[in-house]
Design a protein around this motif. Sequence first.
Motif, PDB file in Angstrom:
ATOM      1  N   ILE A 122      33.621  51.289  57.826  1.00 47.19           N
ATOM      2  CA  ILE A 122      33.649  51.208  56.361  1.00 47.19           C
ATOM      3  C   ILE A 122      34.436  52.384  55.793  1.00 47.19           C
ATOM      4  CG2 ILE A 122      32.213  51.397  54.288  1.00 47.19           C
ATOM      5  CD1 ILE A 122      30.056  49.790  55.904  1.00 47.19           C
ATOM      6  N   SER A 123      34.183  53.596  56.305  1.00 45.93           N
ATOM      7  CA  SER A 123      34.904  54.777  55.828  1.00 45.93           C
ATOM      8  C   SER A 123      36.396  54.646  56.098  1.00 45.93           C
ATOM      9  CB  SER A 123      34.368  56.038  56.503  1.00 45.93           C
ATOM     10  OG  SER A 123      33.065  56.315  56.079  1.00 45.93           O
ATOM     11  N   LEU A 156      37.960  52.297  53.595  1.00 45.73           N
ATOM     12  CA  LEU A 156      38.021  52.953  52.293  1.00 45.73           C
ATOM     13  C   LEU A 156      39.166  53.959  52.246  1.00 45.73           C
ATOM     14  CD1 LEU A 156      36.606  53.309  49.518  1.00 45.73           C
ATOM     15  CD2 LEU A 156      35.273  55.129  50.594  1.00 45.73           C
ATOM     16  N   GLN A 185      42.485  52.202  51.965  1.00 43.35           N
ATOM     17  CA  GLN A 185      42.723  51.741  50.596  1.00 43.35           C
ATOM     18  C   GLN A 185      43.139  52.898  49.697  1.00 43.35           C
ATOM     19  OE1 GLN A 185      39.160  49.728  49.360  1.00 43.35           O
ATOM     20  NE2 GLN A 185      39.308  48.209  50.992  1.00 43.35           N
ATOM     21  N   ALA A 186      42.496  54.047  49.869  1.00 40.94           N
ATOM     22  CA  ALA A 186      42.830  55.224  49.066  1.00 40.94           C
ATOM     23  C   ALA A 186      44.251  55.691  49.354  1.00 40.94           C
ATOM     24  CB  ALA A 186      41.836  56.351  49.337  1.00 40.94           C
ATOM     25  N   ARG A 233      35.915  61.113  52.466  1.00 39.59           N
ATOM     26  CA  ARG A 233      35.486  59.764  52.086  1.00 39.59           C
ATOM     27  C   ARG A 233      35.102  59.686  50.606  1.00 39.59           C
ATOM     28  NH1 ARG A 233      31.317  61.404  55.546  1.00 39.59           N
ATOM     29  NH2 ARG A 233      29.375  61.773  54.463  1.00 39.59           N
ATOM     30  N   ARG A 279      36.823  57.332  47.931  1.00 42.21           N
ATOM     31  CA  ARG A 279      36.063  56.426  47.061  1.00 42.21           C
ATOM     32  C   ARG A 279      36.508  56.573  45.611  1.00 42.21           C
ATOM     33  NH1 ARG A 279      32.196  56.592  43.632  1.00 42.21           N
ATOM     34  NH2 ARG A 279      31.735  58.785  43.954  1.00 42.21           N
ATOM     35  N   VAL A 284      39.952  54.959  45.099  1.00 38.68           N
ATOM     36  CA  VAL A 284      39.901  53.490  45.141  1.00 38.68           C
ATOM     37  C   VAL A 284      39.266  52.938  43.867  1.00 38.68           C
ATOM     38  CG1 VAL A 284      38.840  51.526  46.344  1.00 38.68           C
ATOM     39  CG2 VAL A 284      39.975  53.337  47.646  1.00 38.68           C
ATOM     40  N   GLU A 285      38.271  53.630  43.335  1.00 36.26           N
ATOM     41  CA  GLU A 285      37.596  53.157  42.121  1.00 36.26           C
ATOM     42  C   GLU A 285      38.376  53.480  40.849  1.00 36.26           C
ATOM     43  OE1 GLU A 285      33.662  54.812  42.233  1.00 36.26           O
ATOM     44  OE2 GLU A 285      33.017  53.437  43.816  1.00 36.26           O
TER      45      GLU A 285
END
Length: 117
Positions: free
Chosen positions: A27-28, A31, A34-35, A66, A70, A73-74
């Motif tokens: 998952i990390s 993420l 994506q970042a 991470r 996050r 990405v957000e």
Amino acid sequence: MIGRDEQAADQLTALQEEVGHLRQALISHALIDQAIGVVITLGGLRPEQGWDALKHMSQHTNIKLREVARCMVEWPARGRVPEVIRRALPAAVEYARTRAGADGREDAREVRCGRPA
């Protein structure tokens, strides 16, 4: 018999913990990938430069990688990013650009693409 059952239970618990750690790592990793995409889009960077910029932001803000990932990405969905990360982004992009030229990676890209030197 009881000793073997306890040993098997311990092994099962250890394997379950390992699976949990591997799932979290997966998952990390997704993420962070994506970042990197967000950073390369914002900074006009190549993927390896995006990775360098992301690491630079984490190291210079003292925020876990991470968590920086996050936030990045957000950012498009939320329309905001923590001020400390927003301030660190331009320096991280510049660092990644400078680093790419300093260690010769830019020249290697030219050769891979087949362009004349």
